[in-house]
Design an enzyme around this catalytic site. Sequence first.
Site, PDB file in Angstrom:
ATOM      1  N   ARG A 296     -14.492  -1.502  -1.070  1.00  0.00           N
ATOM      2  CA  ARG A 296     -13.849  -0.200  -1.046  1.00  0.00           C
ATOM      3  C   ARG A 296     -13.529   0.210  -2.479  1.00  0.00           C
ATOM      4  NH1 ARG A 296      -8.352  -0.991   0.735  1.00  0.00           N
ATOM      5  NH2 ARG A 296      -7.752  -0.428  -1.382  1.00  0.00           N
ATOM      6  N   HIS A 300      -7.181   2.800  -0.083  1.00  0.00           N
ATOM      7  CA  HIS A 300      -7.277   2.660   1.369  1.00  0.00           C
ATOM      8  C   HIS A 300      -7.207   4.035   2.027  1.00  0.00           C
ATOM      9  CE1 HIS A 300      -6.717   1.093   5.382  1.00  0.00           C
ATOM     10  NE2 HIS A 300      -5.600   1.789   5.492  1.00  0.00           N
ATOM     11  N   TYR A 309      -2.303  -3.576  -6.651  1.00  0.00           N
ATOM     12  CA  TYR A 309      -2.615  -4.875  -6.057  1.00  0.00           C
ATOM     13  C   TYR A 309      -4.000  -5.421  -6.409  1.00  0.00           C
ATOM     14  CZ  TYR A 309      -4.724  -1.732  -2.533  1.00  0.00           C
ATOM     15  OH  TYR A 309      -5.432  -0.752  -1.892  1.00  0.00           O
TER      16      TYR A 309
END
Length: 402
Positions: A296, A300, A309
């Site tokens: 990805r 998100h 993160y």
Amino acid sequence: MSSPEQWTHPEPGGGPAATAAQPTKEQVLAGLRATNEGGAELVELLTPEGERVANPEFDKYVEDIGAEELCGLYRDMVLVRRADREGNALQRQGQLGIWVPLLGQEAAQIGAGRALKPQDMAFPSYREHGVAWCRGIRPEQILATFRGTEHSEWDPAEHRFHPYTIVIGNQVLNATGYAMGQRFEGKVGHEPDAEATMVFFGDGATSQGDVHEGFVWAAVYDAPVVFFCQNNQWAISEPTERQSRLPLYQRARGYGFPGIRVDGNDVLASLAVSRWALEECRSGNGPVLIEAFTYRMDAHTTSDDPTRYRLSDELEAWKLKDPIERVRVHLVRNGMAEPEFFDQVQLEADELASELRAYCFNMPDPPAERIFSQVYAEGNPLLDKQRDEYLAYLAGFEGGAH
């Protein structure tokens, strides 16, 4: 004591699996590495450098893919990516409530979507804009969902594509039940009209009970369903190795059906493996689990900040595996497309983006009664009463019920 390799890859005939009550430190580390590295068992037909790799097992599933067909797959991915980028921009400008990017996952979705036959059924999560494109659903229809003006702007029966599912993993149960119905109704094993179901979910969904329940029911009833897991390495902010000690495709063995890992950034391999899996299901040999190993590239959702993160070095490494670029390089290197073709595709992408913006800015608000219609198959007195009371309440304001 068995080796880390046996623990990580306990294939039939490949030696005994680990039998210790607790794995050794080496076995745990080997398993964790296997969850975030493609590994030797990764099916790949087109390398990141655009080189064609022979695969005796899966080449036959893409024998019909020549220059024209590969150009079509390239066009699909470019247009879907441009629509995705426009959706992202429209949300940032306040035109959409939220957007779920698919950047980097175009090959997995276009490969799987183009493998589906017209009679097959597909169940998406909320990121399958590429699969929707393959099922004849326009990006404008998806925008309406994320603007909050429509439950689903397409007919699932007509397009053989279920509405987007927001609850993580819930679509797996829906798809399994649908596939069980296909078997009960005798729609399996009778080519050329045999049917199959394909359901899409992410690596994070594999930690949900709904997914495992779907696996159990599909195995027990031999349902013709392909579980297509897009492992994009991050379940929002949690990496795959925090969810599974073994590669996700190996979980299928515990339920008694095949699992396979494909390079999800390789549209040719994704197409071949999906065709194989769907044929298995249509012929009565399903279910099958596919783990599309991809990444990805964006957040998100537009409410997420991935810089909190994950490291930029990781993102840069995956950029070298871009699914669109490897097809472009392959087409150019092998003289399968002229510069004019790429210019034309870019022009189409620009036009599509312009159409999406115009549609979104001029999208009408639905009437107030819309929240009561097209929810249930049939009306009922209680719902009718609620609708009438609500419309009467709105009529008391200036401007009436709008």
